[in-house]
Design a protein around this motif. Sequence first.
Motif, PDB file in Angstrom:
ATOM      1  N   LEU A 116      15.601  -2.544  13.081  1.00  0.00           N
ATOM      2  CA  LEU A 116      14.435  -2.568  12.210  1.00  0.00           C
ATOM      3  C   LEU A 116      13.181  -2.030  12.885  1.00  0.00           C
ATOM      4  N   HIS A 117      13.154  -2.052  14.237  1.00  0.00           N
ATOM      5  CA  HIS A 117      11.966  -1.524  14.913  1.00  0.00           C
ATOM      6  C   HIS A 117      11.834  -0.011  14.726  1.00  0.00           C
ATOM      7  N   HIS A 118      12.945   0.643  14.288  1.00  0.00           N
ATOM      8  CA  HIS A 118      12.870   2.083  14.008  1.00  0.00           C
ATOM      9  C   HIS A 118      12.119   2.363  12.714  1.00  0.00           C
ATOM     10  N   VAL A 119      11.994   1.347  11.860  1.00  0.00           N
ATOM     11  CA  VAL A 119      11.291   1.516  10.586  1.00  0.00           C
ATOM     12  C   VAL A 119       9.798   1.356  10.852  1.00  0.00           C
ATOM     13  N   THR A 120       9.118   2.460  11.049  1.00  0.00           N
ATOM     14  CA  THR A 120       7.686   2.478  11.339  1.00  0.00           C
ATOM     15  C   THR A 120       6.908   2.928  10.110  1.00  0.00           C
ATOM     16  N   PRO A 121       5.601   2.671  10.072  1.00  0.00           N
ATOM     17  CA  PRO A 121       4.800   3.177   8.949  1.00  0.00           C
ATOM     18  C   PRO A 121       4.913   4.697   8.800  1.00  0.00           C
ATOM     19  N   GLN A 122       4.996   5.413   9.928  1.00  0.00           N
ATOM     20  CA  GLN A 122       5.122   6.870   9.858  1.00  0.00           C
ATOM     21  C   GLN A 122       6.441   7.278   9.195  1.00  0.00           C
ATOM     22  N   LEU A 123       7.525   6.557   9.543  1.00  0.00           N
ATOM     23  CA  LEU A 123       8.817   6.879   8.953  1.00  0.00           C
ATOM     24  C   LEU A 123       8.864   6.514   7.472  1.00  0.00           C
ATOM     25  N   LEU A 124       8.181   5.430   7.106  1.00  0.00           N
ATOM     26  CA  LEU A 124       8.098   5.063   5.697  1.00  0.00           C
ATOM     27  C   LEU A 124       7.353   6.135   4.903  1.00  0.00           C
ATOM     28  N   ALA A 125       6.301   6.680   5.513  1.00  0.00           N
ATOM     29  CA  ALA A 125       5.554   7.750   4.846  1.00  0.00           C
ATOM     30  C   ALA A 125       6.425   8.990   4.675  1.00  0.00           C
ATOM     31  N   GLN A 126       7.227   9.309   5.707  1.00  0.00           N
ATOM     32  CA  GLN A 126       8.140  10.449   5.597  1.00  0.00           C
ATOM     33  C   GLN A 126       9.159  10.211   4.486  1.00  0.00           C
ATOM     34  N   SER A 127       9.653   8.982   4.402  1.00  0.00           N
ATOM     35  CA  SER A 127      10.600   8.642   3.346  1.00  0.00           C
ATOM     36  C   SER A 127       9.962   8.811   1.974  1.00  0.00           C
ATOM     37  N   PHE A 128       8.701   8.394   1.855  1.00  0.00           N
ATOM     38  CA  PHE A 128       7.987   8.527   0.587  1.00  0.00           C
ATOM     39  C   PHE A 128       7.891   9.986   0.157  1.00  0.00           C
ATOM     40  N   TYR A 129       7.557  10.862   1.084  1.00  0.00           N
ATOM     41  CA  TYR A 129       7.391  12.270   0.730  1.00  0.00           C
ATOM     42  C   TYR A 129       8.727  12.980   0.497  1.00  0.00           C
TER      43      TYR A 129
ATOM     44  N   ASP B 266       8.489  -1.886 -11.289  1.00  0.00           N
ATOM     45  CA  ASP B 266       7.136  -1.989 -10.759  1.00  0.00           C
ATOM     46  C   ASP B 266       6.162  -1.091 -11.517  1.00  0.00           C
ATOM     47  N   GLY B 267       6.690  -0.131 -12.290  1.00  0.00           N
ATOM     48  CA  GLY B 267       5.827   0.768 -13.049  1.00  0.00           C
ATOM     49  C   GLY B 267       5.034   1.727 -12.186  1.00  0.00           C
ATOM     50  N   MET B 268       5.398   1.839 -10.922  1.00  0.00           N
ATOM     51  CA  MET B 268       4.638   2.650  -9.967  1.00  0.00           C
ATOM     52  C   MET B 268       5.209   4.051  -9.890  1.00  0.00           C
ATOM     53  N   SER B 269       4.393   5.038 -10.196  1.00  0.00           N
ATOM     54  CA  SER B 269       4.820   6.430 -10.068  1.00  0.00           C
ATOM     55  C   SER B 269       4.539   6.939  -8.660  1.00  0.00           C
ATOM     56  N   TRP B 270       5.122   8.092  -8.356  1.00  0.00           N
ATOM     57  CA  TRP B 270       4.916   8.688  -7.035  1.00  0.00           C
ATOM     58  C   TRP B 270       3.442   9.003  -6.822  1.00  0.00           C
ATOM     59  N   ARG B 271       2.772   9.561  -7.825  1.00  0.00           N
ATOM     60  CA  ARG B 271       1.360   9.936  -7.698  1.00  0.00           C
ATOM     61  C   ARG B 271       0.482   8.717  -7.477  1.00  0.00           C
ATOM     62  N   GLU B 272       0.773   7.633  -8.185  1.00  0.00           N
ATOM     63  CA  GLU B 272      -0.026   6.413  -8.035  1.00  0.00           C
ATOM     64  C   GLU B 272       0.137   5.821  -6.644  1.00  0.00           C
ATOM     65  N   TYR B 273       1.376   5.835  -6.127  1.00  0.00           N
ATOM     66  CA  TYR B 273       1.613   5.250  -4.806  1.00  0.00           C
ATOM     67  C   TYR B 273       0.946   6.074  -3.712  1.00  0.00           C
ATOM     68  N   GLU B 274       0.840   7.384  -3.956  1.00  0.00           N
ATOM     69  CA  GLU B 274       0.242   8.255  -2.934  1.00  0.00           C
ATOM     70  C   GLU B 274      -1.227   7.930  -2.706  1.00  0.00           C
ATOM     71  N   GLU B 275      -1.885   7.416  -3.743  1.00  0.00           N
ATOM     72  CA  GLU B 275      -3.280   7.020  -3.577  1.00  0.00           C
ATOM     73  C   GLU B 275      -3.334   5.779  -2.674  1.00  0.00           C
ATOM     74  N   GLY B 276      -3.965   5.889  -1.564  1.00  0.00           N
ATOM     75  CA  GLY B 276      -3.998   4.793  -0.597  1.00  0.00           C
ATOM     76  C   GLY B 276      -2.663   4.621   0.114  1.00  0.00           C
ATOM     77  N   LEU B 277      -1.971   5.728   0.395  1.00  0.00           N
ATOM     78  CA  LEU B 277      -0.626   5.665   0.983  1.00  0.00           C
ATOM     79  C   LEU B 277      -0.606   4.926   2.312  1.00  0.00           C
ATOM     80  N   LEU B 278      -1.559   5.214   3.182  1.00  0.00           N
ATOM     81  CA  LEU B 278      -1.567   4.583   4.501  1.00  0.00           C
ATOM     82  C   LEU B 278      -1.638   3.069   4.374  1.00  0.00           C
ATOM     83  N   ARG B 279      -2.516   2.588   3.495  1.00  0.00           N
ATOM     84  CA  ARG B 279      -2.643   1.137   3.286  1.00  0.00           C
ATOM     85  C   ARG B 279      -1.342   0.565   2.724  1.00  0.00           C
TER      86      ARG B 279
END
Length: 276
Positions: free
Chosen positions: A7-20, A31-44
Amino acid sequence: MQFTALLHHVTPQLLAQSFYSLRRDAAVGVDGMSWREYEEGLLRRVTDLHARLNSGAYRATPSRRVYIPKADGRQRPLGIASLEDKMMLMFLGHRIADRRLLGLICKWLQAGIMEEGRRVAAAKGTPQGAVISPLLANIYLHYVLDLWARQWRERHARGDVIVVRYADDSVVGFRLKSQAQQFLQQFRERLARFGLSLNASKTRLIEFGRFAAINRRKRGLGKPETFDFLGFTHCCSVSRRGDFQVLRLTVKKRMRATLLAIRDKLKRRKCLPKSF
């Protein structure tokens, strides 16, 4: 070999790569969350998801049940995962012993589905069409079929044995009919040990290959049978030079359904006002 701390391999950077890597126009989950909506404030968002994963507070959500038409007119149920669940699925691996990662898998399996506003608990298996389903099926069938078939070939086969599997669809080729019958019987027994069974309407033994047409002609039979695999009908054929070849044609039902869908869309467009 087992991997006990992943699980330590799962980093915020890797999660962001997975998102893109996700489809930007994919259907949304419960959740009703679209890709565009999630991208707003992605780092947070990925920082918060990372914290929930490591603290054990992450909770898998039920898959949203939708239905799509099949080529034969029936409806195929699909399970649409929430966006964060889709992001997490890339971290499943082979021979995992990390309890936290195994816990994530259990959460996905137990999340159930959401249909008509009502949550339906998961009794067994994974939702058809869910993102996790083909991934877990591949891991499961790697042991149930792939490794077993390799072992069977080494112990029992005489001549070539060809195994092609894509998710839960497979084609197995043998030189001898007796070997095919033996494999099929033992494979049924193998599946039964894991609570699985073959689809009777899609499972059959056919004579196919380079010499199928000649051998059937000698016995007074017609052309070799065909089989459907991955959207194509496979046929015994010959090239212009007379050499054997496998001819692949789009499955008729799928072609017919696609043409009808195109026709309906064109009819609807005829009534739309012209835009300039």
